[in-house]
Design a protein around this motif. Structure first.
Motif, short mmCIF file in Angstrom:
data_model
loop_
_atom_site.label_atom_id
_atom_site.label_comp_id
_atom_site.label_asym_id
_atom_site.label_seq_id
_atom_site.Cartn_x
_atom_site.Cartn_y
_atom_site.Cartn_z
N ASP A 137 50.21 38.67 35.25
CA ASP A 137 49.17 39.68 35.06
C ASP A 137 49.67 41.11 35.18
O ASP A 137 48.96 42.05 34.81
CB ASP A 137 48.00 39.45 36.03
N ALA A 162 43.75 39.20 28.70
CA ALA A 162 43.23 38.34 29.76
C ALA A 162 43.35 36.87 29.41
O ALA A 162 43.59 36.04 30.29
CB ALA A 162 41.77 38.71 30.04
N ASP A 163 43.21 36.52 28.14
CA ASP A 163 43.32 35.13 27.74
C ASP A 163 44.73 34.59 27.98
O ASP A 163 44.91 33.44 28.39
CB ASP A 163 42.95 34.97 26.27
N THR A 166 43.31 41.20 35.05
CA THR A 166 43.20 40.10 36.01
C THR A 166 41.77 39.65 36.25
O THR A 166 41.47 38.46 36.27
CB THR A 166 43.87 40.48 37.34
N ALA A 192 40.52 37.66 33.43
CA ALA A 192 41.18 36.35 33.39
C ALA A 192 40.55 35.38 34.39
O ALA A 192 40.42 34.18 34.12
CB ALA A 192 42.67 36.50 33.67
N ALA A 223 45.16 34.00 31.70
CA ALA A 223 44.44 32.79 32.10
C ALA A 223 45.19 31.54 31.66
O ALA A 223 45.33 30.58 32.43
CB ALA A 223 43.03 32.80 31.50
N SER A 279 51.29 34.37 37.43
CA SER A 279 50.18 34.61 36.49
C SER A 279 50.59 35.46 35.31
O SER A 279 49.98 35.37 34.24
CB SER A 279 49.03 35.30 37.23
N THR A 311 37.78 33.05 33.34
CA THR A 311 38.18 31.84 32.63
C THR A 311 38.85 30.85 33.58
O THR A 311 38.58 29.65 33.55
CB THR A 311 39.15 32.18 31.48
#
Length: 290
Positions: A223, A229-230, A258, A261, A233, A221, A264
């Motif tokens: 993260d 966050a975008d 996280t 994210a 995601a 991810s 989304t």
């Protein structure tokens, strides 16, 4: 801007919290075993398995701990979101000073969206947050798996983490299961995620008697330490395929983006026809068990 896996690895190595996060730089296996076919779950006396005997993989070559990375790439779109609850054995002072290694809002968001997930928890985290560990463990939406007690590396040179001696590896895993039971988690799964995702033949051999299946991932991810966050995601959405295992974190201080994210990721993957499952379902499907 989408965070690259390589970029995350550099950040993890350089950041002050790098040693506290698993999976920062993506899969770091050095000599992986190969998942075998299903055999009845074998557990040591320290492991509390569920009465239904969760699916595990048979030992790999030479009896090594089996390694699972993703489920079948079938038309039946499934994806497992996994969250590492990281806390190393020596971070008690930081927690006492107010640093938060938990993320109740993230767990609440998963509950709100009714998303099953697997939480790979360190025993030290369970000791610090026993009520949260028990709450997660008692919620049928989730399953708790083992991420070691101390979050020390099971290989040398693993993102700056302290190294666990070989003769203490199995004991550290069993100590984590003991911490889960102490917190009130009765049915922790016989799955183990290596801190940092780092493993080799030596560590797979050291854990062979513990009766666990090592669980890696095929989607990073990004993260860890991320604030966008975008970007997190998008990295997940770009990587997910049917049967994917996504590695994320549920530690507020070191993975602050996280939860945002997820707001989304979850609706978009559902829009694409994906169904969220726990790791246990993917492992069962990999061996034809449903």
């Amino acid at each position: 801007m989408i965070l690259s896996v390589r970029g995350i690895a550099v950040t993890c190595a350089a950041g002050a919290l790098g040693a506290a996060l698993a999976a920062c730089g993506g899969p770091a296996s050095r000599d992986a075993g190969h998942p075998g076919h299903h055999a009845p779950a074998t557990t040591s006396a320290a492991i509390s398995a569920t009465p239904s005997q969760p699916p595990t993989l048979a030992p790999g070559p030479a009896g090594l701990t089996p390694v699972f990375k993703n489920g079948p790439r079938a038309r039946n779109k499934t994806v497992a979101l996994t969250f590492d609850a990281d806390m190393t054995a020596d971070q008690g002072e930081r927690a006492a000073a107010g640093e938060r290694f938990d993320n109740p809002q993230l767990i609440a968001t998963l509950r709100k969206f009714k998303v099953p997930a697997t939480v790979f928890m360190t025993g030290r985290w369970a000791d610090e947050y026993p009520r949260e560990a028990k709450g997660i463990g008692q919620d049928p939406l989730f399953e708790i798996a083992n991420h070691s007690y101390s979050h020390y590396a099971f290989t040398d040179d693993c993102y700056g983490l302290p190294t666990m001696p070989e003769d203490r590896m199995r004991a550290d895993v069993e100590r984590a299961y003991a911490a889960f039971r102490k917190a009130g988690v009765r049915d922790a799964m016989p799955y183990f995620r290596f801190p940092g995702g780092c493993y080799d033949q030596r560590s797979l051999r050291a854990l062979s008697a513990a009766g666990v299946t090592a669980v890696q991932w095929d989607v990073v991810s990004g993260d860890a330490f991320a604030t966008d966050a975008d970007a997190v995601a998008q990295q997940v959405l770009d990587g997910v395929r049917s049967g994917s295992v996504v590695v994320m974190h549920c530690t507020r201080s070191a993975a602050p983006a996280t939860e945002r994210a997820l707001r989304t990721i979850i609706p978009e993957l559902r829009h694409r026809g994906f169904r969220f499952v726990k790791v246990s379902e993917l492992i069962g499907a990999a061996d034809g068990r449903h």
